[in-house]
Design a protein around this motif. Structure first.
Motif, PDB file in Angstrom:
ATOM      1  N   VAL A 168      -6.895 -11.689  -6.323  1.00 56.95           N
ATOM      2  CA  VAL A 168      -6.885 -11.550  -4.890  1.00 56.95           C
ATOM      3  C   VAL A 168      -6.391 -10.406  -4.230  1.00 56.95           C
ATOM      4  CG1 VAL A 168      -6.315 -13.042  -2.932  1.00 56.95           C
ATOM      5  CG2 VAL A 168      -7.199 -14.341  -4.792  1.00 56.95           C
ATOM      6  N   ALA A 169      -4.951 -10.223  -4.764  1.00 52.98           N
ATOM      7  CA  ALA A 169      -4.367  -9.013  -4.103  1.00 52.98           C
ATOM      8  C   ALA A 169      -4.881  -7.647  -4.296  1.00 52.98           C
ATOM      9  CB  ALA A 169      -2.694  -9.043  -4.477  1.00 52.98           C
ATOM     10  N   ALA A 170      -5.408  -7.645  -5.593  1.00 51.95           N
ATOM     11  CA  ALA A 170      -6.522  -6.402  -5.747  1.00 51.95           C
ATOM     12  C   ALA A 170      -7.471  -6.032  -4.674  1.00 51.95           C
ATOM     13  CB  ALA A 170      -6.692  -6.440  -7.257  1.00 51.95           C
ATOM     14  N   GLN A 171      -8.285  -7.471  -4.503  1.00 50.08           N
ATOM     15  CA  GLN A 171      -9.428  -6.988  -3.528  1.00 50.08           C
ATOM     16  C   GLN A 171      -8.599  -6.663  -2.036  1.00 50.08           C
ATOM     17  OE1 GLN A 171     -12.444  -7.392  -4.051  1.00 50.08           O
ATOM     18  NE2 GLN A 171     -12.791  -8.841  -5.999  1.00 50.08           N
ATOM     19  N   TRP A 172      -7.627  -7.285  -1.773  1.00 55.82           N
ATOM     20  CA  TRP A 172      -7.235  -6.793  -0.384  1.00 55.82           C
ATOM     21  C   TRP A 172      -6.764  -5.321  -0.478  1.00 55.82           C
ATOM     22  CZ3 TRP A 172      -2.498  -5.058   1.315  1.00 55.82           C
ATOM     23  CH2 TRP A 172      -2.336  -5.210   2.422  1.00 55.82           C
ATOM     24  N   ALA A 173      -6.223  -4.935  -1.470  1.00 57.10           N
ATOM     25  CA  ALA A 173      -5.786  -3.558  -1.574  1.00 57.10           C
ATOM     26  C   ALA A 173      -6.988  -2.678  -1.547  1.00 57.10           C
ATOM     27  CB  ALA A 173      -4.752  -3.399  -2.632  1.00 57.10           C
ATOM     28  N   ALA A 174      -8.030  -2.900  -2.265  1.00 56.67           N
ATOM     29  CA  ALA A 174      -9.177  -2.199  -2.313  1.00 56.67           C
ATOM     30  C   ALA A 174      -9.922  -1.926  -1.164  1.00 56.67           C
ATOM     31  CB  ALA A 174     -10.131  -2.783  -3.546  1.00 56.67           C
ATOM     32  N   GLY A 175      -9.941  -3.146  -0.238  1.00 58.32           N
ATOM     33  CA  GLY A 175     -10.539  -3.092   0.961  1.00 58.32           C
ATOM     34  C   GLY A 175      -9.883  -2.213   1.795  1.00 58.32           C
ATOM     35  N   ARG A 176      -8.716  -1.762   1.585  1.00 58.76           N
ATOM     36  CA  ARG A 176      -7.976  -0.709   2.315  1.00 58.76           C
ATOM     37  C   ARG A 176      -7.778   0.503   1.772  1.00 58.76           C
ATOM     38  NH1 ARG A 176      -7.398  -5.777   3.068  1.00 58.76           N
ATOM     39  NH2 ARG A 176      -7.064  -6.583   5.344  1.00 58.76           N
ATOM     40  N   GLY A 177      -8.602   0.841   0.705  1.00 63.15           N
ATOM     41  CA  GLY A 177      -8.728   2.149   0.249  1.00 63.15           C
ATOM     42  C   GLY A 177      -8.089   2.460  -0.972  1.00 63.15           C
ATOM     43  N   CYS A 178      -7.160   1.627  -1.596  1.00 60.67           N
ATOM     44  CA  CYS A 178      -6.635   1.839  -2.985  1.00 60.67           C
ATOM     45  C   CYS A 178      -7.530   1.968  -4.016  1.00 60.67           C
ATOM     46  CB  CYS A 178      -5.480   0.635  -3.105  1.00 60.67           C
ATOM     47  SG  CYS A 178      -4.088   0.655  -1.963  1.00 60.67           S
ATOM     48  N   THR A 179      -7.107   3.107  -4.931  1.00 55.95           N
ATOM     49  CA  THR A 179      -7.812   3.230  -6.162  1.00 55.95           C
ATOM     50  C   THR A 179      -7.036   3.323  -7.432  1.00 55.95           C
ATOM     51  OG1 THR A 179      -7.341   5.501  -5.688  1.00 55.95           O
ATOM     52  CG2 THR A 179      -9.613   4.809  -4.762  1.00 55.95           C
ATOM     53  N   GLN A 180      -5.849   2.809  -7.181  1.00 57.18           N
ATOM     54  CA  GLN A 180      -5.013   2.476  -8.312  1.00 57.18           C
ATOM     55  C   GLN A 180      -4.148   1.392  -8.054  1.00 57.18           C
ATOM     56  OE1 GLN A 180      -1.670   5.500  -9.029  1.00 57.18           O
ATOM     57  NE2 GLN A 180      -2.106   5.331 -11.326  1.00 57.18           N
ATOM     58  N   TRP A 181      -3.886   0.638  -9.134  1.00 55.10           N
ATOM     59  CA  TRP A 181      -2.919  -0.372  -8.798  1.00 55.10           C
ATOM     60  C   TRP A 181      -1.614  -0.264  -9.808  1.00 55.10           C
ATOM     61  CZ3 TRP A 181      -7.936  -0.346  -8.212  1.00 55.10           C
ATOM     62  CH2 TRP A 181      -8.653  -0.878  -7.036  1.00 55.10           C
ATOM     63  N   VAL A 182      -0.670  -0.697  -9.533  1.00 54.36           N
ATOM     64  CA  VAL A 182       0.575  -0.343 -10.344  1.00 54.36           C
ATOM     65  C   VAL A 182       1.477  -1.763 -10.564  1.00 54.36           C
ATOM     66  CG1 VAL A 182       2.637   0.825 -10.694  1.00 54.36           C
ATOM     67  CG2 VAL A 182       0.722   1.971  -9.947  1.00 54.36           C
ATOM     68  N   ILE A 183       1.835  -2.095 -11.606  1.00 54.44           N
ATOM     69  CA  ILE A 183       2.407  -3.261 -11.762  1.00 54.44           C
ATOM     70  C   ILE A 183       3.627  -3.168 -12.729  1.00 54.44           C
ATOM     71  CG2 ILE A 183       1.487  -4.517 -13.631  1.00 54.44           C
ATOM     72  CD1 ILE A 183       1.841  -7.080 -12.012  1.00 54.44           C
ATOM     73  N   VAL A 184       4.837  -3.516 -12.419  1.00 53.75           N
ATOM     74  CA  VAL A 184       6.235  -3.237 -13.414  1.00 53.75           C
ATOM     75  C   VAL A 184       6.657  -4.434 -14.152  1.00 53.75           C
ATOM     76  CG1 VAL A 184       8.305  -2.153 -13.597  1.00 53.75           C
ATOM     77  CG2 VAL A 184       6.487  -1.213 -12.031  1.00 53.75           C
ATOM     78  N   THR A 185       7.118  -4.501 -15.197  1.00 54.06           N
ATOM     79  CA  THR A 185       7.545  -5.799 -15.892  1.00 54.06           C
ATOM     80  C   THR A 185       8.427  -5.662 -16.697  1.00 54.06           C
ATOM     81  OG1 THR A 185       7.109  -7.947 -16.689  1.00 54.06           O
ATOM     82  CG2 THR A 185       5.819  -5.857 -17.649  1.00 54.06           C
ATOM     83  N   GLU A 186       9.606  -6.314 -16.859  1.00 52.35           N
ATOM     84  CA  GLU A 186      10.741  -6.191 -17.941  1.00 52.35           C
ATOM     85  C   GLU A 186      10.136  -5.921 -19.567  1.00 52.35           C
ATOM     86  OE1 GLU A 186      13.285  -9.519 -17.685  1.00 52.35           O
ATOM     87  OE2 GLU A 186      14.084  -8.863 -15.798  1.00 52.35           O
ATOM     88  N   GLU A 187      10.297  -5.233 -20.104  1.00 54.18           N
ATOM     89  CA  GLU A 187       9.779  -4.868 -21.490  1.00 54.18           C
ATOM     90  C   GLU A 187       9.909  -5.933 -22.273  1.00 54.18           C
ATOM     91  OE1 GLU A 187      10.698  -1.366 -24.758  1.00 54.18           O
ATOM     92  OE2 GLU A 187      12.298  -2.398 -24.131  1.00 54.18           O
ATOM     93  N   LEU A 217       0.840  -1.045   0.060  1.00 50.70           N
ATOM     94  CA  LEU A 217      -0.139  -0.137   0.163  1.00 50.70           C
ATOM     95  C   LEU A 217       0.873   1.092   0.008  1.00 50.70           C
ATOM     96  CD1 LEU A 217      -2.638  -1.166   2.772  1.00 50.70           C
ATOM     97  CD2 LEU A 217      -2.798  -1.469   0.206  1.00 50.70           C
ATOM     98  N   CYS A 218       0.797   1.900  -0.837  1.00 46.61           N
ATOM     99  CA  CYS A 218       1.558   3.324  -1.179  1.00 46.61           C
ATOM    100  C   CYS A 218       0.491   4.470  -1.329  1.00 46.61           C
ATOM    101  CB  CYS A 218       2.342   3.323  -2.451  1.00 46.61           C
ATOM    102  SG  CYS A 218       3.521   2.032  -2.709  1.00 46.61           S
ATOM    103  N   VAL A 219       0.109   4.709   0.238  1.00 43.25           N
ATOM    104  CA  VAL A 219      -1.099   5.684   0.127  1.00 43.25           C
ATOM    105  C   VAL A 219      -2.303   5.032  -0.453  1.00 43.25           C
ATOM    106  CG1 VAL A 219      -1.810   7.937   0.212  1.00 43.25           C
ATOM    107  CG2 VAL A 219       0.525   7.515   0.352  1.00 43.25           C
ATOM    108  N   ARG A 220      -2.727   5.367  -1.694  1.00 43.57           N
ATOM    109  CA  ARG A 220      -4.045   4.970  -2.157  1.00 43.57           C
ATOM    110  C   ARG A 220      -3.697   4.255  -3.536  1.00 43.57           C
ATOM    111  NH1 ARG A 220      -8.790   6.831  -0.077  1.00 43.57           N
ATOM    112  NH2 ARG A 220      -9.887   6.476  -2.049  1.00 43.57           N
ATOM    113  N   THR A 221      -2.299   3.943  -3.893  1.00 45.56           N
ATOM    114  CA  THR A 221      -2.003   3.460  -4.769  1.00 45.56           C
ATOM    115  C   THR A 221      -1.242   2.021  -4.408  1.00 45.56           C
ATOM    116  OG1 THR A 221      -1.431   5.256  -6.060  1.00 45.56           O
ATOM    117  CG2 THR A 221      -0.130   3.119  -6.666  1.00 45.56           C
ATOM    118  N   ALA A 222      -1.685   0.723  -5.069  1.00 47.39           N
ATOM    119  CA  ALA A 222      -1.091  -0.488  -4.594  1.00 47.39           C
ATOM    120  C   ALA A 222      -0.273  -1.028  -5.572  1.00 47.39           C
ATOM    121  CB  ALA A 222      -2.254  -1.424  -4.449  1.00 47.39           C
ATOM    122  N   ARG A 223       0.842  -1.298  -5.216  1.00 48.71           N
ATOM    123  CA  ARG A 223       1.991  -1.869  -5.962  1.00 48.71           C
ATOM    124  C   ARG A 223       2.410  -3.176  -5.594  1.00 48.71           C
ATOM    125  NH1 ARG A 223       7.047  -0.155  -8.323  1.00 48.71           N
ATOM    126  NH2 ARG A 223       8.031  -2.083  -9.096  1.00 48.71           N
TER     127      ARG A 223
END
Length: 262
Positions: free
Chosen positions: A215-234, A187-193
């Motif tokens: 599953v992880a997105a639902q957990w973060a949403a339940g804690r107030g997150c409104t944005q999700w971020v994921i990083v992957t190799e190009e 949880l990065c404030v309202r952004t989930a990484r």
């Protein structure tokens, strides 16, 4: 950290939550992680001025000055340099990671038959370390002994984040109770990484990672997150999996990196 694109911004937020310390300068940031001195991207330099990224000589010297004992070089950049040769002449690889984001809750898929999913419990953390070490042994990307130390200390930091309510790690287990896939979300404030989405090779292609993402997105949403971020190799094919649950390309994270000499 708001001036950074979401990839670097959430990286820095997680480092700060994990106990890393920052030295802020006019056009760059020095990050130190005393709790994990072998963490290359926790002991690094970020160039914050886009107009300065072509001065490779200066930034390599800045890294060396900040980390004289480091065998590696790790420098985050806000854009791809125009003067690529200036960086490669120092033996550094310029790497581009894709940053994907969504403000809609990532799609939840059913749990594949024959598996169970839950947050990691006490014995599972060591299994997670063992999975990471085994993957490094397979790829030989990092020195075995140094990576094992790094992986253990990284897991200690992750457990601390979970205990303080900043994060959760979820695992998928086969019918024998063996951990075969896992990921984290912070949880990065309202952004989930998301962190380190991984599935053992023998269990890939069955939808485990897709299910864990939801599953992880639902957990973060339940804690107030409104944005999700994921990083992957190009070049990572996993980008298709992330797009399939609702992620879309946002930006890139550019880095200049030189592996340590063994």
């Amino acid at each position: 950290m708001s001036s950074f694109p979401p990839g670097w911004a959430t990286d820095l937020a997680i480092l700060e939550l994990s106990g890393s310390v920052f030295e802020q300068h006019a056009d760059h940031l020095v990050v130190r992680s005393p709790h994990n001195p072998g963490f290359h991207w926790g002991n690094c330099v970020f160039v914050t001025d886009p107009d300065a990224v072509d001065d490779a000589d200066r930034w390599v010297a800045a890294f060396t000055s900040a980390f004289p004992a480091a065998g590696w070089v790790a420098i985050g950049l806000t854009r791809m340099p125009d003067a690529v040769d200036a960086w490669t002449s120092h033996g550094l690889d310029l790497e581009r990671d894709d940053v994907l984001t969504t403000t809609a809750l990532p799609r939840q898929t059913p749990c594949p038959e024959g598996y169970s999913v839950r947050p990691l419990a006490e014995p599972d953390w060591e299994a997670s370390v063992a999975r990471a070490v085994a993957e490094n042994t397979r790829t030989r990307e990092h020195d075995a002994e140094g990576f094992a130390r790094f992986a253990q200390r990284r897991t200690e930091s992750r457990r601390a984040l979970v205990e303080r309510g900043h994060a959760q790690w979820f695992g998928a287990f086969d019918g024998d109770g063996t951990l075969v896939a896992d990921l984290g979300i912070v949880l990065c404030v309202r952004t989930a990484r998301y962190q380190d989405v991984g599935t053992d090779s023998a269990h890939r292609g069955r939808g485990l990672a897709t299910h864990l993402l939801g599953v992880a997105a639902q957990w973060a949403a339940g804690r107030g997150c409104t944005q999700w971020v994921i990083v992957t190799e190009e070049t990572n094919a996993a980008g298709r999996v992330y797009r399939g649950v609702g992620f879309a390309p946002d930006s890139s994270s550019i880095s200049a990196y030189r592996h340590p000499t063994h």
